[in-house]
Design an enzyme around this catalytic site. Structure first.
Site, PDB file in Angstrom:
ATOM      1  N   THR A 767       8.535  23.707  11.749  1.00  8.15           N
ATOM      2  CA  THR A 767       8.131  25.110  11.822  1.00  8.15           C
ATOM      3  C   THR A 767       9.213  26.058  11.331  1.00  8.15           C
ATOM      4  OG1 THR A 767       8.869  25.196  14.138  1.00  8.15           O
ATOM      5  CG2 THR A 767       6.539  24.690  13.728  1.00  8.15           C
ATOM      6  N   CYS A 768      10.481  25.644  11.437  1.00  8.36           N
ATOM      7  CA  CYS A 768      11.566  26.516  10.987  1.00  8.36           C
ATOM      8  C   CYS A 768      11.478  26.787   9.498  1.00  8.36           C
ATOM      9  CB  CYS A 768      12.922  25.889  11.305  1.00  8.36           C
ATOM     10  SG  CYS A 768      13.195  25.654  13.062  1.00  8.36           S
ATOM     11  N   PHE A 769      11.018  25.758   8.762  1.00  9.58           N
ATOM     12  CA  PHE A 769      10.955  25.858   7.307  1.00  9.58           C
ATOM     13  C   PHE A 769       9.536  26.071   6.797  1.00  9.58           C
ATOM     14  CE2 PHE A 769      14.416  22.809   8.390  1.00  9.58           C
ATOM     15  CZ  PHE A 769      15.478  23.662   8.116  1.00  9.58           C
TER      16      PHE A 769
END
EC number: 2.3.2.26
Length: 802
Positions: A767-769
């Site tokens: 989810t960070c990327f």
């Protein structure tokens, strides 16, 4: 004082000859101070005055008359006397000495005299090789002797001497080394800025800088680097001193700098539009212009706007007022042309308008807006021009407005701004999230106790660490990073604004909208929770996370410091709004006949107990009639929506302000926005997710957009319900609510990544990327089956691994 040894051969012949007098006298003038063997040999008639001798010494040495005295036989010779009256004999020896000042610092005066003497020697064609070193050494000794208590006196001695004139003379000499020595010495003096000097010495310091400016302006010119440097130092000190006759610097003196800078700004505006880039006037010139205009603006402010023509308006600064009026119109006209060109570029070629990022039009606009308030009609003219080039104005705000700058002048006319501009100005008031995770505030949260643990973490956190950003993870989960932070914001805001928490009340007509609950006092620590809520909302905005809730208009206006009116409560309490509206619209006769049966009281229920509250002193005895019904409605609104939640709003605002550094910024944040702006910033887009927009902002790694798996994927997404699309988006990015601009408003594009795992594996996400990963499923049915499992089992917790 001294002169070069070559001066000893100088003869003064045929000077003031008078045939009736005896033959000319020959006498020697010995220059004391540094080089004792330097002597001037003069021939003059005995009728020559001492003043004429001084004038000739000045023409030879350059030493000003004010800095020296002639002595003979132990007595000072006065200017009006003749050589005969002073009884100067043939072959007499006169002494030329520096003027001694009445001061407690005789050594400082002596050092200044020596500096001046050395400089005059350096200005001659030949001079001893050690003179430049001597000047530097003496200057260093002079400044090293100065302590803070004596700073004013040292500056007074320096300014009263001819040292500034001598240094400028040295700077203007044809010798390159002389110029370098003078430049170094003057810059060194100007380095004695406000951080070094005590405040009581600022006035003397400014007088000396002003003297340097006057001396340099003519011979060096206004484009000379040293002159510009001196002018800049003077501008930087203007706000620390008074300007006027008693101060030694008058507004008329300062205004000359305004005029020369205005000419430069005007020329720069004319040439600022380049075929491939926009170049505005320099920031230094705009800042200096503003500093020099300030004393005149200060003098005029508080008076009625000046009406032109000035024929019937007496003013002590009449010429300056008229000239500033002309300067304003000239700069505004040229700025309008620049903005018009930028507007054309925005409409036709956005790439070309990118060059505006480095220009300083916005700074100049701020100054022109300030000047416009002095003159009748000029402020309206200024804003009309800004409105006519609104696209360019907003682009400038978004690209050029920086953190830490004062943009409050823009809020005076919010009609010239759009959502992007207002959001940018608001975001510039919030701290920037630090890139370094080590300085951010760390939290380890148990999902089952999310609200309580989050509250405790915030309560004991150092504010500076919160301003740096958040770094967190959930207990017993591996995922960390921005995706987890986004999820935490969503979950904690859901908990804060959950009606069961009793902190906020949802509006009856729009359950997304909230305002503080008057009954929140059932929890003894409710005010601390409001402070916590303020911090969370500020941090969510700072991290650019849409949390899916919005504030009711009443709550928003209170945070902005505005008064609440009847129209503002329409959404918060529609029934009360309709009742108050009815009271105000009734026929006066019906109200006066006590048809309403109302007095100035209001019944409320607190903790299951109903009680009556007076809206004013002895309210129960005052009947509502046609004359006081407006007062009754206003008092009712204030009690119901302001007084009943004043403490809650105050603590929320304080928590919000803690993240922003101060309460003033908190009010400015909400004042610069419209209520709808905050809706979009906190809730995000209310439009259905566009699959076309989603596809347009997705990149592929390992897949090509023509691969079967990608074609199947988007076909499956298109067939999903609106809620399923939200679940998939959240699984992929930890984003539940898109920005108002849709996918283009995200920090980066989304990614679909091909993995080498078996086709039995479910999709996973980073989810960070914004990365979704899955293998090359063999059929559309298999892919549909795997995605369906995710949508069924996803219950709000993160599947992300980083």
């Amino acid at each position: 004082m001294s002169s070069s040894s070559s001066l000893s051969k100088h003869k003064l012949n045929d000077y003031a000859a008078d045939s009736a007098l005896p033959s000319p006298l020959e006498f020697h003038v010995i220059i004391t101070r540094i080089f004792l063997d330097n002597t001037l040999v003069f021939h003059a008639d005995s009728s020559a005055t001492i003043k004429s001798i001084h004038d000739k010494i000045h023409s030879i040495t350059g030493i000003p008359v004010t800095e020296r005295r002639l002595f003979y036989g132990g007595k000072q010779l006065h200017s009006e006397q003749t050589l005969a009256e002073c009884r100067v004999q043939n072959f007499a020896k006169l002494s030329l000495v520096g003027r001694m000042r009445i001061t407690k610092l005789p050594k400082a005066c002596q050092l200044i005299d020596e500096i001046v003497s050395c400089i005059f020697i350096m200005c001659k064609e030949t001079h001893p090789l050690n003179v430049p070193t001597e000047v530097k050494f003496i200057l260093e000794e002079f400044w090293s002797r100065m302590d803070l208590e004596q700073a004013s006196e040292y500056l007074r001695i320096f300014g009263a001497s001819s040292a500034p004139k001598a240094l400028v003379m040295l700077y203007m000499s044809p010798d390159r080394m002389n110029r370098l020595y003078a430049d170094e010495a003057i810059v060194h003096f100007l380095g004695l800025n406000k951080t070094i000097l005590p405040k009581h010495s600022y006035h003397e310091y400014v007088l000396v800088i002003f003297e340097f400016c006057k001396l340099l302006k003519g011979p060096a010119g206004i484009d000379d680097p040293l002159y510009c440097f001196c002018r800049g130092r003077l501008a930087a000190m203007m706000k620390y001193i008074e300007v006027g006759k008693k101060a030694g610097i008058e507004i008329k003196d300062v205004f000359s700098f305004v005029e020369e800078l205005a000419t430069k700004l005007s020329d720069d505006l004319l040439s600022s539009v380049h075929p491939n880039r926009f170049y505005g006037p320099s920031l230094v010139d705009i800042s200096d212009f503003s500093s020099f205009v300030a004393p005149l603006v200060k003098e005029i402010k508080g008076c009625d706007p000046i009406v032109f023509p000035l024929t019937d308006v007496p003013h002590v600064y009449r010429d300056e007022v008229r000239n500033l009026f002309e300067i304003f119109h000239d700069l505004l006209g040229k700025l309008e042309r620049c903005l018009g060109e930028l507007e054309n570029c925005i409409n036709s070629d956005l790439k070309r308008s990118h060059g505006v990022r480095d220009c300083h039009y916005l700074k100049l606009m701020k100054e022109l807006n300030s000047i416009s308030k002095i003159y009748s009609g000029c402020e309206g003219l200024f804003w009309e021009i800004m409105k006519s080039t609104k696209g360019a104005f907003c682009r400038l705000v978004v690209m050029c407005a920086k953190r830490g700058e004062d943009h409050s002048w823009i809020f005076e006319c919010k009609e010239v701004t759009n959502f992007d501009a207002r959001r940018h100005l608001a975001m510039m008031m919030l701290p920037r999230v630090k890139a370094n995770y080590e300085v951010r505030h760390e939290m380890l949260i148990d999902r089952s106790h999310l609200l309580a643990e989050s509250f405790e973490y915030m309560k004991h956190a150092e504010i500076e660490s919160l301003r740096a950003g958040l770094f967190m993870e959930f207990k017993n989960e591996e995922a960390i990073g921005p995706g987890v932070i986004r999820e935490w914001f969503l979950l904690v805001c859901q908990a804060i604004f959950n009606p069961q928490t009793a902190l906020f009340v949802a509006c009856s007509d729009d359950r997304r909208r909230f305002y503080p609950n008057p009954a929140s006092k059932v929890d003894p620590v409710h005010l601390e929770y409001f402070g916590f809520a303020g911090k969370v909302i500020a941090l969510a905005l700072m991290h650019n996370v849409q949390v899916g809730i919005v504030f009711d208009r009443v709550f928003f206006l209170q945070l902005a410091g505005h008064t609440i009116t009847l129209e503002d409560i329409r959404d918060a309490d529609h029934l009360l709004y309709n009742s108050c509206k009815q009271i105000l619209e009734m026929e006066p006769e019906a109200v006066d006949q006590d048809a309403l049966g109302l007095t100035f009281v209001h019944e409320v229920e607190e903790l299951g107990i109903r009680k009556t509250i007076d809206l004013c002193t002895d309210g129960k005895t005052i009947a509502v009639n046609s004359e006081n019904r407006r007062q009754y409605v206003d008092s009712l609104i204030q009690l119901r929506f302001v007084m009943s939640v004043a403490d809650q709003v105050e603590h929320f605002a304080k928590g919000f302000a803690d993240i922003m550094h101060c309460r003033h910024l908190q009010k400015s944040f909400f004042k610069c926005l419209e209520p709808e702006d905050l809706d979009w910033m906190l809730h995000g887009s209310e439009s259905a997710i566009s699959v076309d927009d989603w596809k347009a902002h997705t990149k592929y790694e390992g897949f090509k957009k023509t691969d079967d798996q990608i074609i199947w994927f988007w076909k499956i997404v298109e067939e999903m319900t609106a809620e399923q699309k939200k679940i998939l988006l959240f699984f992929w990015t930890s984003i539940k609510y898109l920005p108002v601009k849709g996918f283009s408003g995200l920090a980066s594009r989304l990614h679909i990544n091909k993995t080498s795992e078996s086709c039995g594996r479910l999709p996973s996400s980073h989810t960070c990327f914004y990365q979704l990963s899955f293998p090359a499923y063999p059929t559309s049915d298999v892919m549909h089956d795997r995605l369906s499992i995710i949508l069924q089992e996803h219950v709000g917790c993160s599947f992300g691994t980083l």
